[in-house]
Structure formats: structure tokens, C-alpha cells
Motif scaffolding. Structure first.
Motif, PDB file in Angstrom:
ATOM      1  N   ILE A  47       9.565  -8.492  -2.484  1.00 43.36           N
ATOM      2  CA  ILE A  47       8.879  -9.066  -3.635  1.00 43.36           C
ATOM      3  C   ILE A  47       8.979 -10.577  -3.581  1.00 43.36           C
ATOM      4  O   ILE A  47       8.000 -11.279  -3.766  1.00 43.36           O
ATOM      5  N   LEU A  48      10.148 -11.013  -3.299  1.00 42.52           N
ATOM      6  CA  LEU A  48      10.342 -12.452  -3.248  1.00 42.52           C
ATOM      7  C   LEU A  48       9.437 -13.041  -2.184  1.00 42.52           C
ATOM      8  O   LEU A  48       8.885 -14.110  -2.340  1.00 42.52           O
ATOM      9  N   ALA A  78       2.164  -2.159  -3.935  1.00 34.80           N
ATOM     10  CA  ALA A  78       2.705  -0.900  -3.450  1.00 34.80           C
ATOM     11  C   ALA A  78       2.215  -0.647  -2.036  1.00 34.80           C
ATOM     12  O   ALA A  78       2.968  -0.215  -1.176  1.00 34.80           O
ATOM     13  N   ARG A  79       0.997  -0.947  -1.839  1.00 39.70           N
ATOM     14  CA  ARG A  79       0.442  -0.689  -0.526  1.00 39.70           C
ATOM     15  C   ARG A  79       1.149  -1.551   0.498  1.00 39.70           C
ATOM     16  O   ARG A  79       1.563  -1.109   1.540  1.00 39.70           O
ATOM     17  N   LEU A  80       1.298  -2.786   0.164  1.00 40.79           N
ATOM     18  CA  LEU A  80       1.959  -3.687   1.084  1.00 40.79           C
ATOM     19  C   LEU A  80       3.365  -3.217   1.351  1.00 40.79           C
ATOM     20  O   LEU A  80       3.846  -3.210   2.479  1.00 40.79           O
ATOM     21  N   TRP A  81       3.993  -2.840   0.314  1.00 45.05           N
ATOM     22  CA  TRP A  81       5.369  -2.366   0.459  1.00 45.05           C
ATOM     23  C   TRP A  81       5.370  -1.132   1.341  1.00 45.05           C
ATOM     24  O   TRP A  81       6.218  -0.942   2.191  1.00 45.05           O
ATOM     25  N   MET A  90       3.090   5.306  -0.593  1.00 41.90           N
ATOM     26  CA  MET A  90       3.765   4.518  -1.631  1.00 41.90           C
ATOM     27  C   MET A  90       2.780   4.148  -2.719  1.00 41.90           C
ATOM     28  O   MET A  90       1.613   3.947  -2.476  1.00 41.90           O
ATOM     29  N   ASN A  91       3.274   4.072  -3.873  1.00 41.22           N
ATOM     30  CA  ASN A  91       2.414   3.656  -4.975  1.00 41.22           C
ATOM     31  C   ASN A  91       3.286   3.010  -6.036  1.00 41.22           C
ATOM     32  O   ASN A  91       4.503   3.031  -5.933  1.00 41.22           O
ATOM     33  N   SER A  96       7.962   1.291  -8.508  1.00 37.28           N
ATOM     34  CA  SER A  96       8.559   0.879  -9.766  1.00 37.28           C
ATOM     35  C   SER A  96       9.880   1.604  -9.976  1.00 37.28           C
ATOM     36  O   SER A  96      10.804   1.080 -10.564  1.00 37.28           O
ATOM     37  N   ARG A  97       9.955   2.775  -9.486  1.00 36.10           N
ATOM     38  CA  ARG A  97      11.217   3.509  -9.634  1.00 36.10           C
ATOM     39  C   ARG A  97      12.308   2.732  -8.908  1.00 36.10           C
ATOM     40  O   ARG A  97      13.411   2.563  -9.383  1.00 36.10           O
TER      41      ARG A  97
END
Length: 368
Positions: A47-48, A78-81, A90-91, A96-97
Motif C-alpha cells: 500500500i505504501l 485488489a487487483r494489483l495486490w 483477490m478482491n 480488506s480482511r
DNA sequence: CTCGGAAATG
DNA sequence: CATTTCCGAG
């Protein structure tokens, strides 16, 4: 096989030496201790990272107080993650969880009232000096452990380039790889030479002033935290007194920026002297299936006129801080005082970098 | 949407 | 250990 996960993330930019301020985190931040070259990136790191690039401004951006950020496009994030972790399914729900798990870890907070808005608990985060700018080499201090090493470059599934990590938390190896042990075993007391500074802020709204980052003009995105002079006392007691990581009392971060060279304790002689040119930031996203965020012409959010940081931080920032928070999981801490109410900058809603015209935000139901 | 418990995973 | 996945509740 393969997950074609193209790490479209960082390698998009060449990551010049001049990156954003070096954010560093305490040991617990990246707990690679056990794993030598393979430390999976943690969500918050990711995220950072995103927050750091303008390319993702449409997806995620700093907003509000210091560590507050808003996920504009949960899907994209989410997609990037997912890409980064090779998790196609991932979504935001899952992501978020994971984010929620951070609440307990106190890495993140949730800004209630605002959808997709979270806040980093920098109270635990330690800001370290930034990566030396070769251009000026003004930072006498700074260094960081140099974990890189040789060890294992292959961090993620995708062919990440060293520069990628280098961008942020990895480690500015400018110190020099002198005697790097095979496994960088961090000496307990040795504490390398990293000057860490504990940012006791977190009071957030308390000061209720300033907020927008705009630290590095030319660069675009910097975290909204360290824009203050070193008004913090000599490191706050109880700031990060975790039973595990003990930081040296010598925490102070020479966070001087060329633009803010007017800091009180200006150690860097040629600080402002050397300000490398801004990165072109042109070519990015090489293999992204879903190029969502158009780089945009760059409204120029960053360079803005600057928030006129003439205003020093609240003098009385009571960060009394939790004198001790041993193993109690209580969430006392100063939590966002403002947050409780809504962390609203009531009264100081300056020029919020909140681009209204976001575009494709289908979800924008009548927000009020 | 947001919050967590719970099981599963590498 | 840090998520990932699934899911019921508010």
C-alpha cells in the motif's frame, strides 16, 4: 506455472536515486529475520508503495491527515495486490480482511465514516532518513542495514527487479557492503547505524492543521507525515516500546528536504543545493492487463504551492503516549483522537487533494 | 460497507 | 506468521 504475474508495479519507473523520502520502519516492520531472502511483501508495504506513486493516484492516495489514505479504486488495488501476490482472485473483500488484521497489529486504523479510508499508524512506524541523494551526498548519516544481499533476490513470484524494492523499504545500500554476513543477522544491540526517528505524531487531528503532503514538489507524492520540523522532543517515551524491538534513543531523523531546507537543525550543508531533476515519469505500466489509471496529465497535486508549512506543529502535542504498552493488546494508545469524532479537519479543510473528477467511479452514489 | 471468527495455506 | 478464503452479523 506460472503465474504470469507481471509485476507491473514498481518496475515501471526507473526509480532514480532520488526517490521519495526514505521511509523506514522498525524491525517488526519487515520481519525478515527468519527468512533470508524471501520476504514476501506485506500488504501495508504494498500500500505504501502504491501511495508513493502518482501512477496510482486514481487508485489510492493520501488524504486527510498524516497517514490517512483512501482507496479510490478498491478493485484496482485488489487487483494489483493480487498480481503482486499472484492471487488472481483477490478482491477488496479479501484484501480488506487482511487490512483489518492490521488493526490489531496496530499498523493500520480505520477511519470510520469514510469508505475505504484507512490510516497508517505511524506511531509505530519509524521514519528513517531518506536514501542518500548521490547528487548531494548531503546526508552524513543514514544508512541502513543492507539486507539485500545477496541472498535472494527473488522476492516475489514475478521477476522483480531490485530497483523495485529499492524504492522503498528495502535498503539503500549506500552504506556499503562491508562485512555482510550471510544472513544479515541483526545485531541486537549493534543497531546498525540507522538513525531512526520515532514519529510520535498520531495525534492527528489534534493539531488539526496542515495535512496535505506536498513534500516533494517535483516528485509528487510523499507521505503526509514528515512535514514538520523536528518539533518532537527527543523521541517520545513509549512511542514504540515494544518488548521486541528496541530502538536506540538516538532517534532523530534528518529529514530535510531541499524545499524545506529551512528546518531548524539543518545538518546538511548543501542540502538545497542539490535537487535532482524530477523524474520524467512517462513510461509506466508495461504489462498491465488493466491499465486503469491513466497517468493523467498530472494536475500537479504535489508541487502545489505547498501548504505553507510555516505553521509549526502544535507545541503541546501531547503525545503522552502510552507509557507502556507491554503486552497488552489494549488499544489505548492515542488512537486518532480526531478519528473518534470523525477526524475531520473541521476548520482546516484546505485544499484537499481530493480530485473530484475521478472518473470512472461508478460508485458514487449520491454522497450526501 | 465494515467487522471479525475460523479454517486453510505456503 | 501473514495472509487468503469463506462467511455471518451489524
Amino acid at each position: 506455472m506460472d503465474c504470469n504475474c507481471v509485476s507491473d508495479l514498481l518496475l515501471t519507473s526507473p526509480v532514480p536515486a532520488l526517490w521519495t523520502p526514505g521511509f523506514a520502519f522498525p524491525d517488526w516492520a519487515y520481519k525478515p529475520e527468519s527468512s533470508p531472502g524471501s520476504r514476501q511483501i506485506q500488504l501495508w508495504h504494498f500500500i505504501l508503495e502504491l501511495l508513493q506513486k502518482e501512477e496510482y493516484q486514481n487508485v489510492i492516495a493520501w488524504q486527510g491527515d498524516y497517514g490517512e489514505f483512501v482507496i479510490k479504486d478498491p478493485d484496482e488495488v485488489a487487483r494489483l495486490w493480487g498480481i503482486r501476490k499472484c492471487k488472481p482472485h483477490m478482491n477488496y473483500d479479501k484484501l480488506s480482511r487482511a487490512l483489518r488484521y492490521y488493526y490489531n497489529k496496530r499498523i493500520l486504523h480505520k477511519t470510520k465514516g469514510k469508505r475505504f479510508t484507512y490510516k497508517f499508524n505511524f506511531s509505530k512506524v519509524v521514519l528513517v532518513n531518506y536514501p542518500l541523494l548521490e547528487v548531494g551526498g548531503s546526508s552524513p548519516f543514514l544508512l541502513a542495514q543492507g539486507p539485500f544481499g545477496g541472498g535472494g533476490p527473488g522476492p516475489d513470484c514475478a521477476p522483480l527487479t531490485p530497483e523495485t524494492l529499492q524504492s522503498l523499504f528495502s535498503s539503500p545500500r549506500l552504506a556499503e557492503p562491508p562485512s555482510r554476513s550471510p544472513l544479515y543477522e541483526r545485531q541486537p544491540e549493534a543497531e546498525k547505524l540507522r538513525l531512526d526517528a520515532a514519529l510520535p505524531f498520531l495525534g492527528s487531528g489534534v493539531s488539526g492543521y496542515s495535512k496535505a503532503p506536498a513534500l516533494l514538489g517535483p516528485y509528487g507524492r510523499a507521505a503526509p507525515f514528515p512535514e514538520y520540523p523536528w518539533g518532537w522532543g527527543p523521541y517520545v517515551p513509549g512511542a514504540l516500546p515494544l518488548g521486541g524491538s528496541k530502538l536506540p534513543a538516538a532517534l532523530y531523523s534528518p529529514h530535510f528536504y531541499p524545499g524545506l531546507a529551512q528546518l531548524p537543525p539543518p545538518p546538511p550543508p548543501a542540502a538545497a543545493a542539490a535537487l535532482p531533476p524530477p523524474p520524467p515519469a512517462g513510461p509506466e505500466r508495461a504489462a498491465a492487463p488493466r491499465p486503469a489509471p491513466p497517468p493523467g496529465p498530472g494536475p500537479g497535486p504535489g508541487p502545489g504551492p505547498g501548504p505553507g508549512q510555516g505553521a509549526p506543529p502544535e507545541p503541546g502535542m501531547a503525545l503522552g503516549g502510552p507509557p507502556a504498552e507491554p503486552a497488552s493488546d489494549s488499544e489505548l494508545e492515542i488512537t486518532d483522537v480526531s478519528g473518534s469524532s470523525s477526524e475531520n479537519e473541521a476548520g482546516s479543510p484546505p485544499p484537499p487533494p481530493v480530485p473530484p473528477a475521478a472518473r470512472g467511479r461508478p460508485k458514487g452514489p449520491a454522497r450526501s
